[in-house]
Design an enzyme around this catalytic site. Sequence first.
Site, PDB file in Angstrom:
ATOM      1  N   ASP A  86      47.089   4.755  -4.416  1.00  0.00           N
ATOM      2  CA  ASP A  86      47.970   4.854  -3.457  1.00  0.00           C
ATOM      3  C   ASP A  86      47.376   5.897  -2.338  1.00  0.00           C
ATOM      4  O   ASP A  86      48.448   6.009  -1.235  1.00  0.00           O
ATOM      5  CB  ASP A  86      49.414   5.199  -3.867  1.00  0.00           C
ATOM      6  CG  ASP A  86      49.474   6.342  -4.695  1.00  0.00           C
ATOM      7  OD1 ASP A  86      48.528   6.861  -4.964  1.00  0.00           O
ATOM      8  OD2 ASP A  86      50.644   6.750  -5.009  1.00  0.00           O
ATOM      9  N   SER A  87      46.423   6.654  -2.546  1.00  0.00           N
ATOM     10  CA  SER A  87      45.858   7.463  -1.638  1.00  0.00           C
ATOM     11  C   SER A  87      45.529   6.533  -0.278  1.00  0.00           C
ATOM     12  O   SER A  87      45.205   6.948   0.884  1.00  0.00           O
ATOM     13  CB  SER A  87      44.568   7.962  -2.135  1.00  0.00           C
ATOM     14  OG  SER A  87      43.674   7.105  -2.585  1.00  0.00           O
ATOM     15  N   ASP A 123      47.294   0.631  -8.050  1.00  0.00           N
ATOM     16  CA  ASP A 123      48.172   1.705  -8.262  1.00  0.00           C
ATOM     17  C   ASP A 123      49.727   1.501  -7.959  1.00  0.00           C
ATOM     18  O   ASP A 123      49.795   1.043  -6.811  1.00  0.00           O
ATOM     19  CB  ASP A 123      47.563   2.880  -7.444  1.00  0.00           C
ATOM     20  CG  ASP A 123      47.716   4.389  -7.826  1.00  0.00           C
ATOM     21  OD1 ASP A 123      48.251   4.203  -8.884  1.00  0.00           O
ATOM     22  OD2 ASP A 123      47.385   5.293  -7.420  1.00  0.00           O
ATOM     23  N   LYS A 176      47.865   1.424 -12.657  1.00  0.00           N
ATOM     24  CA  LYS A 176      47.938   2.771 -12.959  1.00  0.00           C
ATOM     25  C   LYS A 176      49.342   3.205 -12.636  1.00  0.00           C
ATOM     26  O   LYS A 176      49.998   2.866 -11.648  1.00  0.00           O
ATOM     27  CB  LYS A 176      46.941   3.366 -12.112  1.00  0.00           C
ATOM     28  CG  LYS A 176      46.857   4.984 -12.163  1.00  0.00           C
ATOM     29  CD  LYS A 176      45.850   5.643 -11.701  1.00  0.00           C
ATOM     30  CE  LYS A 176      46.134   6.038 -10.368  1.00  0.00           C
ATOM     31  NZ  LYS A 176      47.297   6.938 -10.000  1.00  0.00           N
ATOM     32  N   GLU A 187      51.498   7.067 -12.356  1.00  0.00           N
ATOM     33  CA  GLU A 187      51.532   8.666 -12.629  1.00  0.00           C
ATOM     34  C   GLU A 187      52.514   8.927 -13.336  1.00  0.00           C
ATOM     35  O   GLU A 187      53.617   8.276 -13.607  1.00  0.00           O
ATOM     36  CB  GLU A 187      51.682   9.188 -11.214  1.00  0.00           C
ATOM     37  CG  GLU A 187      50.735   8.972 -10.263  1.00  0.00           C
ATOM     38  CD  GLU A 187      50.671   9.886  -8.945  1.00  0.00           C
ATOM     39  OE1 GLU A 187      51.606  10.723  -8.875  1.00  0.00           O
ATOM     40  OE2 GLU A 187      50.326   9.464  -7.884  1.00  0.00           O
ATOM     41  N   GLU A 229      43.635  14.638 -13.176  1.00  0.00           N
ATOM     42  CA  GLU A 229      43.476  15.119 -11.737  1.00  0.00           C
ATOM     43  C   GLU A 229      43.598  16.524 -11.669  1.00  0.00           C
ATOM     44  O   GLU A 229      44.757  17.071 -12.160  1.00  0.00           O
ATOM     45  CB  GLU A 229      44.405  14.176 -10.689  1.00  0.00           C
ATOM     46  CG  GLU A 229      44.169  14.691  -9.431  1.00  0.00           C
ATOM     47  CD  GLU A 229      44.595  13.637  -8.304  1.00  0.00           C
ATOM     48  OE1 GLU A 229      45.229  12.704  -8.915  1.00  0.00           O
ATOM     49  OE2 GLU A 229      44.485  14.471  -7.222  1.00  0.00           O
TER      50      GLU A 229
HETATM   51  O1  KIV Z   1      45.579   7.135  -5.408  1.00  0.00           O
HETATM   52  C1  KIV Z   1      44.348   7.605  -5.648  1.00  0.00           C
HETATM   53  O2  KIV Z   1      43.315   7.585  -5.126  1.00  0.00           O
HETATM   54  C2  KIV Z   1      44.222   8.134  -7.242  1.00  0.00           C
HETATM   55  C3  KIV Z   1      42.992   8.793  -7.582  1.00  0.00           C
HETATM   56  C4  KIV Z   1      42.738  10.044  -6.874  1.00  0.00           C
HETATM   57  C5  KIV Z   1      42.993   8.870  -9.051  1.00  0.00           C
HETATM   58  O3  KIV Z   1      45.249   8.233  -7.760  1.00  0.00           O
END
Ligand code: KIV
Length: 287
Positions: A52-53, A91, A121, A123, A191
């Site tokens: 989600d970056s 994510d 993924k 969090e 992280e």
């Molecule tokens: O969103 C993302 O890119 C991440 C990574 C930094 C692990 O969660």
Amino acid sequence: MPKTNSTLSEVTIPLLLDKKQKGEKITALTAYDYPTAKIVDLAGIDLILVGDSLGMVVLGYPNTIPVTMDEMIHHTRAVTRGAVRALVVGDMPYFSFHLSEEEAVRNASRFLKEAGAKAVKIEGATRKRLKLIRTLVEAEIPVMGHVGLTPQSLYHLGRFKVQGKENREARKIVKDAENLQKAGAFAVVLECIPLELARVITERLEVPTIGIGAGPHCDGQILVFHDLAGYSNGYLPKFVKRYAQLHDQMREAVRQYIQDVSVGEFPDDGHSYHLGGGVDLDEIKNG
Ligand code: KIV
């Protein structure tokens, strides 16, 4: 000569577990589009996270909070079209798994059914989150956990900073990682935590740890592609190593293009087409 994706077999979750057992490092990067996915896949990366970056790196949001499920699905679809070997993980964005388990399972399943990802993924490791992970795993949706600095908790944390430097917080992160494994996570992202802590967690867990800003003892490493490639030119955390300067190179390429067009040097004859042999240009002009 390093192996490329044509000489390696498709990456599966058992293969990642196998790598941990054999002490072989797992390599991971983020990607958000088709050409980048192709580049990192051809280079032989094991795991691609459509993080989600995306929000900050590609969409220009100030943080990851505004990212929507539809944006994540759109970009994950592009990535899975480009990645033939790597394991693609989608994510779960902020508020895609907070309202109810039913909605969370529906959203997670979209990554697999609509976008072609092999896992998601999530969090955090609150009690409710662990219960959700168990439900997802029971629904055949593999889950990668994520502890330490969890950017979706930005407003709680105040700012992005190293987590687990003090005793109580360090113990909580170890416990969280263990609980994620118990809940069925196939890997855990660590992280921005001290390398000593990452080592303890990596030694305790049977599933692989994938570090970002967590030192060299993790079972694998992940970076944001744009940071590694120097595609973005903003703030760079200490843990990032730049392997290229794409931003500067691309800007210079565009500057040269502007210059060439301005002075009439582009396009030249070599970049232009001509009429066919029998065509009478005068007839075209006068007709
Ligand atoms: O969103 C993302 O890119 C991440 C990574 C930094 C692990 O969660």
